[in-house]
Scaffold this active site. Sequence first.
Site, PDB file in Angstrom:
ATOM      1  N   GLY A   1     -27.216  -6.104 -22.122  1.00 33.58           N
ATOM      2  CA  GLY A   1     -26.969  -4.660 -22.017  1.00 33.58           C
ATOM      3  C   GLY A   1     -25.522  -4.417 -21.611  1.00 33.58           C
ATOM      4  O   GLY A   1     -24.783  -3.650 -22.247  1.00 33.58           O
ATOM      5  N   HIS A   2     -25.095  -5.120 -20.540  1.00 30.37           N
ATOM      6  CA  HIS A   2     -23.698  -4.997 -20.102  1.00 30.37           C
ATOM      7  C   HIS A   2     -22.743  -5.455 -21.214  1.00 30.37           C
ATOM      8  O   HIS A   2     -21.711  -4.845 -21.455  1.00 30.37           O
ATOM      9  CB  HIS A   2     -23.435  -5.873 -18.878  1.00 30.37           C
ATOM     10  CG  HIS A   2     -24.274  -5.538 -17.676  1.00 30.37           C
ATOM     11  ND1 HIS A   2     -25.206  -6.405 -17.174  1.00 30.37           N
ATOM     12  CD2 HIS A   2     -24.302  -4.457 -16.875  1.00 30.37           C
ATOM     13  CE1 HIS A   2     -25.783  -5.872 -16.102  1.00 30.37           C
ATOM     14  NE2 HIS A   2     -25.252  -4.686 -15.899  1.00 30.37           N
TER      15      HIS A   2
ATOM     16  N   GLN B   1     -28.061   8.984 -15.037  1.00 26.41           N
ATOM     17  CA  GLN B   1     -26.703   8.648 -14.600  1.00 26.41           C
ATOM     18  C   GLN B   1     -25.675   9.147 -15.625  1.00 26.41           C
ATOM     19  O   GLN B   1     -24.629   9.690 -15.238  1.00 26.41           O
ATOM     20  CB  GLN B   1     -26.591   7.131 -14.424  1.00 26.41           C
ATOM     21  CG  GLN B   1     -25.201   6.642 -14.103  1.00 26.41           C
ATOM     22  CD  GLN B   1     -25.201   5.182 -13.670  1.00 26.41           C
ATOM     23  OE1 GLN B   1     -25.364   4.896 -12.506  1.00 26.41           O
ATOM     24  NE2 GLN B   1     -25.022   4.272 -14.597  1.00 26.41           N
TER      25      GLN B   1
END
Length: 282
Positions: A36-37, A153
């Site tokens: 994901g990162h 977020q």
Amino acid sequence: MKVITAIKDMRTEILKQKGLGKTIGFVPTMGFLHEGHLSLISQARQENDIVVLSIFVNPLQFGPNEDFSTYPRDFNRDRSLAEAEKVDYIFYPSVEEMYPYVPSVKVVVQERTDVLCGKSRPGHFDGVATVLTKLFTIIMPTRAYFGKKDAQQVAVVDGLISDFNFPIELIAVDIIREADGLAKSSRNVNLIPEERQQATVLYRSLQSAKNTIDHGEQNPANLICMISEMINRESNGQIDYVEIFSYPQLKPLENLNGTIIIAIAVKFSKVRLIDNLIIQID
Ligand code: AMP
């Protein structure tokens, strides 16, 4: 690739790059990198001259009974992964470097935090907004990359950037999943094997909600009920929330239309997992 731990050194490098007219892509993380990162980093790499990755487990965004101390950390592994992705700088400050004394100012998020993670993690988004304000000021990025896995977020950061006039373009990147659908998360390593199998129910329940919508379901309450029953039936996890809102406004809906988010949080023995699906309904 340079690893930088001091704010003043990071600033010096950034000012040097800015002086050369370089664009800066910034990927803020808490480390223990996964795909994901890496997808955020890879997009940043494609779109900018310089890529800065920050690794900082931010104590301000953890509540007193949350997993700050057990949050997984492995800097050497992160450094190799970042190097392979051609990151230019890792900004890796200590807690003392970021918060050398009790801060006299904190950023308080007033909108879109009375639901989802904002509701069940009081103060969490204030901690996120405070650390990002510091990181944005230190790194001065052209673009900042965030994952849609943390969809609330993304909405909060959008508000932070526009309210404080940061000259930063926010880029939201799609969720990366394991082969069985579980959203990649640093926290997944803290699932016990039985829970790891059960955790696939988060994504499966979202998919089955989408299927039900495709077959004409209009009522959010029915879908919430269906998802909750499925999670309770197929896991020992404890539901924190199952909610459906408009996105990115995060307002309640009577009927499904426009862009909506179906968001889930489930607590297992040592970890709380989140997942969501954002869909456009015409
Ligand atoms: P974290 O280290 O968990 O704070 O995450 C750092 C960034 O990576 C945040 O913008 C996350 O939304 C993003 N991210 C985490 N997991 C995923 C995932 N599975 N897919 C896409 N982005 C992710």
